[in-house]
Design an enzyme around this catalytic site. Structure first.
Site, mmCIF file in Angstrom:
data_model
loop_
_atom_site.group_PDB
_atom_site.id
_atom_site.type_symbol
_atom_site.label_atom_id
_atom_site.label_comp_id
_atom_site.label_asym_id
_atom_site.label_seq_id
_atom_site.Cartn_x
_atom_site.Cartn_y
_atom_site.Cartn_z
ATOM 1 N N ARG A 74 38.454 49.015 38.872
ATOM 2 C CA ARG A 74 38.393 48.521 37.504
ATOM 3 C C ARG A 74 38.525 49.732 36.630
ATOM 4 O O ARG A 74 38.008 50.682 36.717
ATOM 5 C CB ARG A 74 36.933 48.078 37.144
ATOM 6 C CG ARG A 74 36.548 46.770 37.666
ATOM 7 C CD ARG A 74 37.625 45.542 37.313
ATOM 8 N NE ARG A 74 37.288 44.095 37.644
ATOM 9 C CZ ARG A 74 37.834 43.235 37.341
ATOM 10 N NH1 ARG A 74 38.894 43.269 36.711
ATOM 11 N NH2 ARG A 74 37.415 41.997 37.893
ATOM 12 N N LEU A 88 39.406 35.279 33.923
ATOM 13 C CA LEU A 88 39.322 35.026 32.205
ATOM 14 C C LEU A 88 39.625 33.620 32.121
ATOM 15 O O LEU A 88 40.255 33.014 32.887
ATOM 16 C CB LEU A 88 40.383 35.848 31.708
ATOM 17 C CG LEU A 88 40.439 37.353 31.458
ATOM 18 C CD1 LEU A 88 41.428 37.945 30.858
ATOM 19 C CD2 LEU A 88 39.010 37.734 31.103
ATOM 20 N N GLU A 107 41.205 33.991 44.363
ATOM 21 C CA GLU A 107 40.872 35.373 44.769
ATOM 22 C C GLU A 107 40.193 35.340 46.272
ATOM 23 O O GLU A 107 40.414 36.158 47.034
ATOM 24 C CB GLU A 107 39.884 35.810 43.695
ATOM 25 C CG GLU A 107 40.440 35.883 42.301
ATOM 26 C CD GLU A 107 39.354 37.026 41.635
ATOM 27 O OE1 GLU A 107 38.281 36.912 41.775
ATOM 28 O OE2 GLU A 107 39.735 37.690 40.407
ATOM 29 N N GLY A 126 27.006 43.221 21.046
ATOM 30 C CA GLY A 126 26.967 43.981 19.886
ATOM 31 C C GLY A 126 28.342 44.204 19.273
ATOM 32 O O GLY A 126 28.677 44.541 18.259
#
Length: 206
Positions: A74, A88, A107, A126
């Protein structure tokens, strides 16, 4: 049952104006100017947010009580993370359960006979609209490579798989060895649900 007031609920404050300074392939950055309460009355403040299509994850649990984890690089966090199969929600009109089923095949190369909704959460409320639904997948069967109509490229071409007993996966979370949000939340939720043999979970529906 505890205090019934303690439950998240939808709410929307007045948006005075908006701007979208960046739009990418999967996400967009948006600035909303909100009318909010202030010490001297109503104020207008800017709030940035990342528009995200949302995601799903599949906690695949085999007949021996082991969780399937995939290791993937990542770039945003500069780590190789062990994660649940996930993806996604970027296929228009595709229900989240169908996305989870597809990602498990693409996957990891597995199909599941039984699916339950495990947990649903906002990983970064947030500043991001992203919502992740985690499903429990059981009754696993391997899918022959010839039947998988998907080519793993880029980071997905370099994934490694491992099976970890659920209790060991909990230890890995609490031992600061796993850090992906959906993986941490999913493992802890599955361990809690396992105490009653998953009887508290409702079957997943599209």
């Amino acid at each position: 049952m505890g205090d019934a007031r303690v439950a998240d609920r939808p709410e929307s404050w007045e948006v005075v104006k908006s701007a979208e300074p960046y739009t990418g392939a999967k996400t967009a950055t948006r600035v909303d100017w909100l009318a909010v309460p202030g010490a001297q009355g109503r104020e207008v403040v800017a709030r940035e947010r990342l528009e995200h299509p949302g995601a799903v994850a599949a906690l695949a649990l085999d007949d021996d009580g082991r969780v399937l984890l995939l290791s993937q690089y990542r770039h945003a966090v500069g780590h190789r993370l062990w994660e649940l199969p996930a993806g996604l929600r970027d296929e228009a009109g595709e229900p989240p359960l169908r996305t989870a089923q597809r990602e498990l095949v693409e996957e990891a190369g597995y199909r599941a006979e039984r699916w339950h909704r495990l947990v649903d959460f906002f990983p970064s409320p947030g500043f991001s609209s992203e919502r992740i639904s985690v499903y429990l997948a059981r009754g696993l069967t391997a899918v022959p490579e010839a039947e998988i109509d998907f080519v793993r490229v880029h980071e997905e071409a370099d994934m490694e798989a491992a099976w970890l007993p659920l209790d060991d996966a909990v230890d890995a979370v609490l031992g600061d060895r796993l850090h992906n949000g959906a993986t941490v939340v999913g493992i802890l939720a599955a361990a809690t649900a396992a105490r009653t043999g998953f009887a508290s979970l409702a079957p997943a529906e599209d």
